[in-house]
Write a protein that holds these residues in place. Structure first.
Motif, PDB file in Angstrom:
ATOM      1  N   LEU A 569       0.822  -1.208   0.000  1.00  0.00           N
ATOM      2  CA  LEU A 569       0.000   0.000   0.000  1.00  0.00           C
ATOM      3  C   LEU A 569       0.857   1.261   0.000  1.00  0.00           C
ATOM      4  CD1 LEU A 569      -2.962  -0.666   2.469  1.00  0.00           C
ATOM      5  CD2 LEU A 569      -2.972  -0.754  -0.024  1.00  0.00           C
ATOM      6  N   GLN A 570       1.904   1.276   0.801  1.00  0.00           N
ATOM      7  CA  GLN A 570       2.694   2.501   0.935  1.00  0.00           C
ATOM      8  C   GLN A 570       3.485   2.810  -0.334  1.00  0.00           C
ATOM      9  OE1 GLN A 570       1.269   3.881   3.023  1.00  0.00           O
ATOM     10  NE2 GLN A 570       1.844   3.569   5.152  1.00  0.00           N
ATOM     11  N   ASP A 571       3.904   1.797  -1.067  1.00  0.00           N
ATOM     12  CA  ASP A 571       4.539   2.060  -2.371  1.00  0.00           C
ATOM     13  C   ASP A 571       3.514   2.634  -3.349  1.00  0.00           C
ATOM     14  OD1 ASP A 571       7.027   1.291  -1.555  1.00  0.00           O
ATOM     15  OD2 ASP A 571       7.130  -0.543  -2.756  1.00  0.00           O
ATOM     16  N   PHE A 572       2.286   2.142  -3.287  1.00  0.00           N
ATOM     17  CA  PHE A 572       1.207   2.674  -4.118  1.00  0.00           C
ATOM     18  C   PHE A 572       0.997   4.155  -3.801  1.00  0.00           C
ATOM     19  CE2 PHE A 572      -3.077   3.459  -5.527  1.00  0.00           C
ATOM     20  CZ  PHE A 572      -3.300   2.585  -6.579  1.00  0.00           C
ATOM     21  N   ASN A 573       0.916   4.487  -2.511  1.00  0.00           N
ATOM     22  CA  ASN A 573       0.724   5.878  -2.097  1.00  0.00           C
ATOM     23  C   ASN A 573       1.886   6.761  -2.530  1.00  0.00           C
ATOM     24  OD1 ASN A 573      -1.655   5.077  -0.814  1.00  0.00           O
ATOM     25  ND2 ASN A 573      -0.619   4.728   1.145  1.00  0.00           N
ATOM     26  N   LEU A 574       3.110   6.258  -2.342  1.00  0.00           N
ATOM     27  CA  LEU A 574       4.306   7.022  -2.703  1.00  0.00           C
ATOM     28  C   LEU A 574       4.332   7.333  -4.193  1.00  0.00           C
ATOM     29  CD1 LEU A 574       7.150   8.135  -1.949  1.00  0.00           C
ATOM     30  CD2 LEU A 574       8.031   5.832  -2.413  1.00  0.00           C
ATOM     31  N   TRP A 592      -8.298   1.624  -3.486  1.00  0.00           N
ATOM     32  CA  TRP A 592      -9.473   0.797  -3.183  1.00  0.00           C
ATOM     33  C   TRP A 592      -9.861  -0.041  -4.401  1.00  0.00           C
ATOM     34  CZ3 TRP A 592     -14.511   1.346  -5.343  1.00  0.00           C
ATOM     35  CH2 TRP A 592     -15.486   0.530  -4.756  1.00  0.00           C
ATOM     36  N   HIS A 593      -9.810   0.557  -5.564  1.00  0.00           N
ATOM     37  CA  HIS A 593     -10.146  -0.188  -6.772  1.00  0.00           C
ATOM     38  C   HIS A 593      -9.155  -1.334  -6.994  1.00  0.00           C
ATOM     39  CE1 HIS A 593     -11.622  -0.947 -10.826  1.00  0.00           C
ATOM     40  NE2 HIS A 593     -10.360  -1.026 -11.199  1.00  0.00           N
ATOM     41  N   ALA A 594      -7.884  -1.083  -6.738  1.00  0.00           N
ATOM     42  CA  ALA A 594      -6.862  -2.092  -6.992  1.00  0.00           C
ATOM     43  C   ALA A 594      -6.863  -3.205  -5.957  1.00  0.00           C
ATOM     44  CB  ALA A 594      -5.488  -1.428  -7.041  1.00  0.00           C
ATOM     45  N   TRP A 595      -7.180  -2.868  -4.700  1.00  0.00           N
ATOM     46  CA  TRP A 595      -6.925  -3.790  -3.598  1.00  0.00           C
ATOM     47  C   TRP A 595      -8.168  -4.362  -2.922  1.00  0.00           C
ATOM     48  CZ3 TRP A 595      -2.373  -5.871  -2.524  1.00  0.00           C
ATOM     49  CH2 TRP A 595      -1.227  -5.251  -3.035  1.00  0.00           C
ATOM     50  N   ARG A 596      -9.374  -3.959  -3.362  1.00  0.00           N
ATOM     51  CA  ARG A 596     -10.552  -4.320  -2.577  1.00  0.00           C
ATOM     52  C   ARG A 596     -10.931  -5.794  -2.659  1.00  0.00           C
ATOM     53  NH1 ARG A 596     -12.633  -2.027  -7.250  1.00  0.00           N
ATOM     54  NH2 ARG A 596     -14.447  -3.072  -8.181  1.00  0.00           N
ATOM     55  N   ASP A 597     -10.573  -6.459  -3.751  1.00  0.00           N
ATOM     56  CA  ASP A 597     -10.880  -7.882  -3.823  1.00  0.00           C
ATOM     57  C   ASP A 597      -9.863  -8.582  -4.708  1.00  0.00           C
ATOM     58  OD1 ASP A 597     -11.802  -8.002  -6.644  1.00  0.00           O
ATOM     59  OD2 ASP A 597     -13.475  -6.800  -5.911  1.00  0.00           O
ATOM     60  N   ALA A 598      -9.917  -9.898  -4.667  1.00  0.00           N
ATOM     61  CA  ALA A 598      -8.897 -10.694  -5.347  1.00  0.00           C
ATOM     62  C   ALA A 598      -9.000 -10.618  -6.860  1.00  0.00           C
ATOM     63  CB  ALA A 598      -9.000 -12.154  -4.898  1.00  0.00           C
ATOM     64  N   HIS A 612      -1.006 -11.720  -1.695  1.00  0.00           N
ATOM     65  CA  HIS A 612      -2.265 -11.690  -2.427  1.00  0.00           C
ATOM     66  C   HIS A 612      -3.451 -11.365  -1.520  1.00  0.00           C
ATOM     67  CE1 HIS A 612       0.307 -13.846  -5.251  1.00  0.00           C
ATOM     68  NE2 HIS A 612      -0.543 -13.514  -6.190  1.00  0.00           N
ATOM     69  N   ARG A 613      -3.235 -10.638  -0.466  1.00  0.00           N
ATOM     70  CA  ARG A 613      -4.329 -10.271   0.415  1.00  0.00           C
ATOM     71  C   ARG A 613      -5.053  -9.054  -0.133  1.00  0.00           C
ATOM     72  NH1 ARG A 613      -3.769  -7.265   5.864  1.00  0.00           N
ATOM     73  NH2 ARG A 613      -5.850  -6.830   5.095  1.00  0.00           N
TER      74      ARG A 613
END
Length: 686
Positions: A569-574, A592-598, A612-613
């Motif tokens: 997440l923090q690399d995404f934010n950076l 949220w779009h990228a990480w909300r589900d598998a 893969h969480r």
């Protein structure tokens, strides 16, 4: 108020490249198929749709283009589309043969909400090989400032038209036709310099072997040069195959990135749909000052164009995002692209260090090896640099420097790696010196109390750096740094010590998520034997920890990610904060779009266990809040960072390169925007 869960809230606009099924010389049929896609576009809340060249008549009808009956039927079809569009959301462009001043033009007709907004003639007519357009059409390159009557409507006519939405869904677009993109100076170039953000191309473009890749190259490169979106639609099913074939190739590109593409050779109507990021394009144009300079040099100004207004208001309901979002923006999910990136990144690191050694006349390097990811990659780079310079690997003076919390696992991995790579390996136990320093300071730990505060941690970190620098002095070498981009972004590095300070830092602009893949790349490259590769994989499987505080009573290890957030997440934010300057709410929306589900987003191959969480919006918001606070308050560390090569187009944090900022800036504006615009709860599933 537009929903937070709609792309229209976050500077996106939905665009479609449409390929309707047609019938040769049958405008009624072709208009009906066009209308069917328009109605679908209305349901899907598409703002802008482009259809193929001469799509209402068909392109491949040769001398039938000069038949009055056909031309009148085309205008009747246009009239129906105008009437039917009155209650539809999208603006759209259809292709038609139109008469003006006793000449026939291959034209694009822009329609929205019951109005013909303008007509654009094809500027450049191909008349070579299979093309004979000059037989039927007049070129439109010199037509400016004119008016044409179409289906009972008087409307602007010329190549000097821009179309601008003044509603809450605001954007500017331009239209060109097929061959116009293939010439050295496409009309869309001047249009982009005058303010067009979305460039539309109505095309017929018969298919031959290899031509699809040519189209992708042209569309992608034009979108990149113009810092724009480029939507391209080519003729498909139903065109005459007397001498040619048609693959229905439609695609949408954004600043060089292909967002969506139709299935080629479809048997029915189809379209490619994508949400174009206007915010990204606008930020890039503002940042890349040569874009505006080019407009001034070429003397292109907005007044060179007539601007036609339309009103498009963004839909308020929640909508899915229609574009790919990489979960790991520093790590492409495409295996071939990832392999290429790793090859380039590794060799950039090696070249950077080799040049530094040559320029300083130094033949030895000193490095601390912890058994963690960062020092492992830095040590691999040192080995390759020595090989490149024809120097022995024994010139690498590698030290493991165990402290109070160093585990046997990481120390064992460090020793195994140093031996396997053939470097000069040694161990210095820093605990006696640390105890003495803590005692001299009157720290409670020296009196037997388990006080593990920041002083306790930094005494160990500082001593390691002291030893390495003095060892470099003693051996006439330089200290190679190991701290990475992610740690610098989060300020997860002690000022003045090894993860922030060195003579040269090969990892300075490599994110934590990329470093894992660089190690895998070396393990699989053939440069190391299987035993060494096994050691590298063991290091990759180790939990990330500073190992400065002993395990607790329950045996829990000091976990970096538990304190500063998941590096994923923090690399995404950076990436999105520093590369594009996005507001926190937009970063949270994309995350949220990228990480909300598998099933959402994209994964790079060969991720470590547990990667893969998923993360819900509450977690994303929480860790983004942590990131913003740490990022701003840690700028002073980045201001004093040592030399190191820029690796990624995602940027570096060097004050001499991509990121220059005051050390005393506060995060309140960004935190307030996050709290005000990102909800705590997710929408109920439909």
């Amino acid at each position: 108020m537009v929903s937070f869960f709609s792309p229209y809230r976050h500077d996106f606009v939905r665009v479609a490249a449409c390929v309707p099924q047609i019938d040769v010389a049958n405008p009624d049929f072709n208009g009906e198929r066009t209308l069917a896609l328009l109605r679908q576009g209305d349901r899907e809340r598409i703002a802008l749709m482009v259809f193929p060249e001469l799509g209402l008549s068909a392109y491949s009808i040769d001398d039938l283009l000069h038949q009055d009956a056909l031309l009148e039927a085309v205008e009747q079809s246009i009239a129906r589309l105008v009437a039917e569009s009155a209650d539809l959301f999208p603006a759209f462009v259809v292709g038609a043969p139109l008469r003006w001043e006793n000449r026939l033009y291959n034209a694009g007709v822009v329609i929205h909400a019951g109005r013909i907004l303008g007509v654009i003639p094809k500027a450049y007519l191909p008349n070579y090989r299979e093309f004979y357009e000059r037989r039927w059409f007049a070129p439109g390159a010199t037509i400016r400032g004119q008016e044409i009557h179409v289906a009972g409507h008087a409307t602007p006519f010329g190549t000097d038209l821009l179309f601008r939405s003044t509603g809450s869904c605001g954007f500017t677009f331009h239209v060109e036709v097929c061959e116009d993109m293939w010439v050295p100076q496409p009309p869309s170039t001047a249009a982009a310099l005058a303010g067009a953000e979305i460039l539309l191309n109505l095309s017929a473009s018969n298919i031959t072997i290899g031509k699809a890749e040519d189209r992708r190259l042209l569309c992608g490169s034009q979108s990149m040069r113009c810092i724009a979106a480029y939507a391209y639609s080519a003729a498909g099913p139903g065109e005459s195959t007397t001498d040619l074939a048609w693959d229905g190739h439609g695609g949408i590109f954004e600043d060089g990135l292909r967002l969506a593409e139709t299935e080629r050779f479809p048997s029915a109507s189809t379209m490619a749909v994508a949400d174009v990021d206007l915010g990204r394009l606008r930020a890039e144009r503002m940042r890349r000052v040569t874009f505006g300079d080019c407009g001034r040099v070429l003397d292109v100004v907005s007044t060179d164009f007539r601007t036609i207004s339309l009103v498009l208001d963004a839909p308020e309901e929640a909508l899915p995002l229609r574009r790919p979002v990489e979960r790991f923006p520093y790590v492409p999910s495409d295996p071939a692209k990832l392999a290429e990136n790793c090859y380039e990144a590794y060799n950039i690191q090696v070249q950077g260090l080799a040049k530094r050694l040559q320029s300083t006349g130094t033949e030895k390097v000193v490095i601390g090896v912890s058994g963690g990811l960062d020092s492992t990659q830095a040590l691999l780079v040192c080995c390759r640099a020595m090989d490149k310079l024809a120097l022995p690997r024994t010139n690498i003076l590698a030290y493991t420097l165990p402290g109070f919390a160093t585990s046997e696992g990481t120390k064992g991995n460090a020793w195994a790696l140093m031996r396997a790579l053939g470097v000069s390996a040694a161990e210095i136990d820093i605990r006696p010196a640390a105890r003495q320093m803590l005692k001299d300071m009157g720290h409670p730990f020296a009196e037997g109390q388990p006080v593990y505060d920041v002083t306790f941690e930094n005494v160990q970190a500082g001593l390691r750096t002291d030893y390495l620098f003095r060892l470099a002095n003693h051996n006439r070498g330089i200290v190679v740094g190991t701290g990475d981009l992610s740690e610098l972004g989060l300020g997860w590095c002690t000022y003045g010590v090894g993860d922030q300070m060195s003579h040269y830092n090969v990892n300075a602009s490599v994110s934590k998520t990329l470093i894992q893949h660089l190690i895998r790349f070396v393990a699989a490259s053939g440069d190391v034997d299987k035993a060494t590769a096994d050691i590298l994989h063991a290091i990759l499987a180790t939990e990330i920890s500073p190992e400065l505080v002993p395990q607790d009573a329950a045996g829990q290890l000091q976990s970096t990610e538990a304190m500063i957030g998941p590096y994923a997440l923090q690399d995404f934010n950076l990436y999105y904060l520093t590369r594009f300057g996005y507001r926190p709410s937009k970063i949270a929306y994309l995350s949220w779009h990228a990480w909300r589900d598998a099933e959402a987003g994209t994964w790079p191959p060969n991720l470590p266990a547990g990667a893969h969480r998923t993360y819900d919006l509450g977690e994303i918001k929480r860790w983004l809040r942590v990131f913003l606070s740490r990022f701003f308050t840690s700028q002073f560390k980045r201001t004093a960072m040592p030399n190191g090569p820029k690796i990624s187009s995602g940027g570096s944090l060097s004050p001499r390169g991509d990121w220059r900022a005051p050390s005393d800036a506060a995060p309140q504006v960004w935190l307030a925007e996050l709290e005000s615009n990102v909800p705590d709860d997710e929408p109920a599933p439909p």
